[in-house]
Design an enzyme around this catalytic site. Sequence first.
Site, PDB file in Angstrom:
ATOM      1  N   SER A  84      -7.806  29.829  16.402  1.00 46.60           N
ATOM      2  CA  SER A  84      -8.166  28.446  16.338  1.00 46.60           C
ATOM      3  C   SER A  84      -8.656  28.095  17.927  1.00 46.60           C
ATOM      4  O   SER A  84      -7.766  28.572  18.663  1.00 46.60           O
ATOM      5  CB  SER A  84      -6.787  27.986  15.923  1.00 46.60           C
ATOM      6  OG  SER A  84      -6.974  26.580  15.980  1.00 46.60           O
ATOM      7  N   GLU A  85      -9.361  27.278  17.962  1.00 51.88           N
ATOM      8  CA  GLU A  85      -9.901  26.769  19.248  1.00 51.88           C
ATOM      9  C   GLU A  85      -9.274  26.270  20.100  1.00 51.88           C
ATOM     10  O   GLU A  85      -9.117  25.931  21.082  1.00 51.88           O
ATOM     11  CB  GLU A  85     -11.220  25.869  18.920  1.00 51.88           C
ATOM     12  CG  GLU A  85     -10.868  24.597  18.523  1.00 51.88           C
ATOM     13  CD  GLU A  85     -12.126  23.708  17.882  1.00 51.88           C
ATOM     14  OE1 GLU A  85     -12.373  22.856  18.295  1.00 51.88           O
ATOM     15  OE2 GLU A  85     -12.546  24.274  16.979  1.00 51.88           O
TER      16      GLU A  85
END
Length: 217
Positions: free
Chosen positions: A45-46
Site C-alpha cells: 500500500s502506497e
Amino acid sequence: MLDKIGIAKRIAKEVQDGYYVNLGIGIPTLVANYVRDDIEVEFQSENGVLGMGPFPFEGEEDADVINAGKQTITTLPGASFFDSALSFSMIRGQHVDLTILGAMEVSEDGDIANWKIPGRMVKGMGGAMDLVASAENIIVAMMHTNKNGESKLLKKCALPLTGVGCVKKIITNLAVIEITEKGFKLLERAPGVSVDEIKNATEGTLIVEGDIPEMQF
C-alpha cells in the site's frame, strides 16, 4: 452480471505466486480477500505497508493499521511499515509486479482517467500517477458503465488522464477485456451476460473472436 465482490474474485485469479501487488482504492482493495491460499503474495500500500492481509472482522479493527484509502486492514506475519519515500521508491523503482486500480474511464488505447472530474474539488492526483507510470502490468477494476448507463470503455477518454497507453486488462461487472493495438479484445463474459450486452455497453472498438467463454471462479 457481477457485483464488486465478483469483480474482485475474478481479478484475484490474475495474481500469481511470488507477486508484489499494489491495490488501489475501491474494488481493488477487496482482492486481498480472495487470493488462493496455496500461493504467496505480498500486497503493498502506497501509504507505507508491505504484507497486507484481508480486511479485519468486525470488532477486530485497529485504527492505526490502514491502507491508502484509510480503511482498516490486517497484516500478515513478516509485514513491515515504512515512510512514503520508501514506498514510492518501491513503486518508481518498478519493484511492484502488478498494480490493480479503479478507473472512471479507460480508452481503447489503454489510457486511464481515474483521478479528477473537472469542477469537483480534489486534493491532487496522489500516487496514481506514479503507479501507472511505473508498473508494467496494470489491471483496471470497474463497472462497465456509469450511473447513467453510459460506457466507461471509450474510444478516447474525456476526463483528465492519469496515464497514457498503460492499461493491459480491464475486468468489469460484464467482461474481461484485454487492451490490444486494434482496440478492446473480449476475453470472457460474466455469467448470464451476452456478447451483445457487452457490445452495447462498450463505446470503443470491441474485438470479438470465436465463442467467448463465461468467467470461471
